[in-house]
Design an enzyme around this catalytic site. Structure first.
Site, mmCIF file in Angstrom:
data_model
loop_
_atom_site.group_PDB
_atom_site.id
_atom_site.type_symbol
_atom_site.label_atom_id
_atom_site.label_comp_id
_atom_site.label_asym_id
_atom_site.label_seq_id
_atom_site.Cartn_x
_atom_site.Cartn_y
_atom_site.Cartn_z
ATOM 1 N NE ARG A 42 -2.790 0.527 3.412
ATOM 2 C CZ ARG A 42 -2.090 0.734 4.607
ATOM 3 N NH1 ARG A 42 -1.254 1.677 4.565
ATOM 4 N NH2 ARG A 42 -1.946 -0.092 5.412
ATOM 5 C CG ASP A 73 -10.146 16.377 -14.533
ATOM 6 O OD1 ASP A 73 -9.504 15.894 -15.288
ATOM 7 O OD2 ASP A 73 -11.094 16.236 -14.240
ATOM 8 C CE LYS A 91 -13.087 8.538 -18.073
ATOM 9 N NZ LYS A 91 -13.400 9.523 -17.480
HETATM 10 C C1 LIG Z 1 -13.632 10.006 -16.062
HETATM 11 C C2 LIG Z 1 -13.418 11.359 -15.603
HETATM 12 C C3 LIG Z 1 -13.271 11.583 -14.304
HETATM 13 C C4 LIG Z 1 -13.143 10.211 -13.109
HETATM 14 O O1 LIG Z 1 -12.275 9.484 -13.431
HETATM 15 P P1 LIG Z 1 -12.578 8.041 -13.037
HETATM 16 O O2 LIG Z 1 -11.274 7.282 -13.468
HETATM 17 O O3 LIG Z 1 -13.931 7.592 -13.746
HETATM 18 O O4 LIG Z 1 -12.851 7.800 -11.563
HETATM 19 C C5 LIG Z 1 -12.500 12.878 -13.860
HETATM 20 N N1 LIG Z 1 -12.449 13.731 -14.626
HETATM 21 C C6 LIG Z 1 -12.939 13.694 -16.036
HETATM 22 C C7 LIG Z 1 -12.515 14.768 -16.991
HETATM 23 C C8 LIG Z 1 -13.262 12.542 -16.391
HETATM 24 O O5 LIG Z 1 -13.486 12.265 -17.799
#
Ligand SMILES: *Cc1c(COP(=O)(O)O)cnc(C)c1O
Length: 379
Positions: free
Chosen positions: A49, A174, A199
């Protein structure tokens, strides 16, 4: 030695394994590590961890790609966001966030962290005066997403960094939609970058993960403490898959951008299409800012259709190459209806998305095949 992005993607954190010469970082599944006498750690690892060699390889690569000091890999994008936000806020703190943030980020802040005394305001981040006006003495975090999911809104990272820092707040970006190949928020003044590595970073729709990258040692210390204390870490196989995907990130992002540009060009003049949302279009209100801070404009495209909700639902059900599915950023093209799918969690909130909107994640297939598929679905 400093290296360019494509070289770092393949080599940063990924030196051949000293004990075997393996060129690819091995998948270390061990949950614990032998100590040579109490506290005698061979590679700094004691319990998985706290640290695992495969995860560490990914974390070093993430830090290099974002131009940061430290990278942290998590079980999902939202796990990364949660750990980051808990590391830098206390009850009473205020978070300022985009009016069109990713629905899950909104749900985390408005639905979960609010129970722990964190307040928030949603504001249009492209309106810098509105951002300044929404800052409060207790604002701890200015949360930015650019381009936004799903409306492809653009925010000026450097300008927001100035506003956040004047107020003694942190700027978090983000960077999921752009990836570090197209946009480097830390170099523009951001304090932390978060990713859903599910993604573009992973890029093959076969692993869920998240990341935080920071450039300040004190902030890194706090996040490292919370990552270990909360434990929402990326597992070894997830780390390995993500690292494997990252090797081709630059090549993929160029092809995603090439294909999206062609599709946008064709759809902009299509009779069924009311508006194309793509920051690469000169008509996009954020185009100038996007052109200043992004290398290219990526593979995400929004379409608003004349026929409204019913037509939008018909079109997403009619494509054959574009698979009807949530998520984005993989090599395969996806199509979805944000209002009824990914962004259902913000229905009825100030972040509700238009119901005539469909979202494309343009993949790296042959672009003429993709255009043919969209044209038959829109016909
Ligand atoms: C998918 C997404 C998230 C969340 O990520 P997860 O891996 O699904 O928890 C956060 N920000 C954006 C812009 C996303 O497209």
């Amino acid at each position: 030695m400093t290296h360019a992005f494509e070289t770092l993607a393949i080599h940063a954190g990924q030196d051949p394994d000293p004990s075997t010469g393996a060129v690819v970082p091995p998948l270390h599944l061990s949950s614990t590590f032998k100590q040579d006498g109490v506290g005698g750690l061979r590679g700094g690892f004691e319990y998985a961890r706290s640290g695992n060699p495969t995860r560490q390889a990914l974390e070093e690569c993430l830090a290099a790609l974002e131009g940061g000091l430290k990278g942290f890999a998590f079980a999902s994008g939202l796990a990364a966001e949660d750990t980051l936000l808990r590391s830098v806020t206390r009850p009473g703190a205020h978070v300022l966030m985009p009016g069109d943030a990713y629905g899950g980020s909104y749900r985390l802040i408005a639905g979960v962290l609010s129970n722990w005394g964190i307040s928030h305001t949603s504001v249009d981040l492209s309106d810098l005066d509105a951002v300044r006006a929404a800052i409060r003495p207790e604002t701890a975090v200015l949360w930015c997403e650019t381009p936004t999911n799903p409306l492809l809104g653009i925010a000026d990272i450097a300008a927001l960094a100035g506003i956040a820092h004047d107020a003694g707040a942190l700027l978090v970006v983000d960077n999921t939609f752009a990836s570090p190949y197209l946009q480097q928020p830390l170099a523009l003044g951001a304090d932390a970058v978060v990713h859903s590595t599910t993604k573009y970073m992973g890029g093959h729709s076969d692993v869920v993960g998240g990341a935080v990258v920071v450039k300040d040692a004190e902030l890194a210390e706090k996040i490292g403490y919370h990552q270990n204390a909360v434990g929402a870490i990326a597992g070894p196989f997830d780390s390995w898959l993500t690292l494997r995907g990252i090797k081709t990130l630059g090549v993929r992002m160029d092809r995603h951008s090439d294909n999206a540009e062609r599709i946008v060009e064709v759809l902009a003049s299509h009779a069924a299409v009311k508006t194309v949302l793509y920051p690469g279009r000169p008509e996009h209100p954020g185009h100038e800012v996007a052109a200043k801070q992004m290398r290219r404009f990526g593979g995400m495209v929004g379409l608003r259709l004349h026929g409204g909700l019913e037509t939008a639902l018909e079109v997403v059900a009619k494509t054959q190459l574009f698979t009807l599915a949530e998520s984005l950023g993989g090599v395969e093209s996806l199509i979805e209806h944000p209002g009824k799918m990914t962004h259902q969690s913000v229905a009825g909130s100030p972040l509700e998305v238009p119901d005539d909107l469909i979202r494309l994640s343009v993949g790296i297939e042959n672009v003429d095949d993709l255009i043919g598929d969209l044209l038959q679905a829109l016909a």
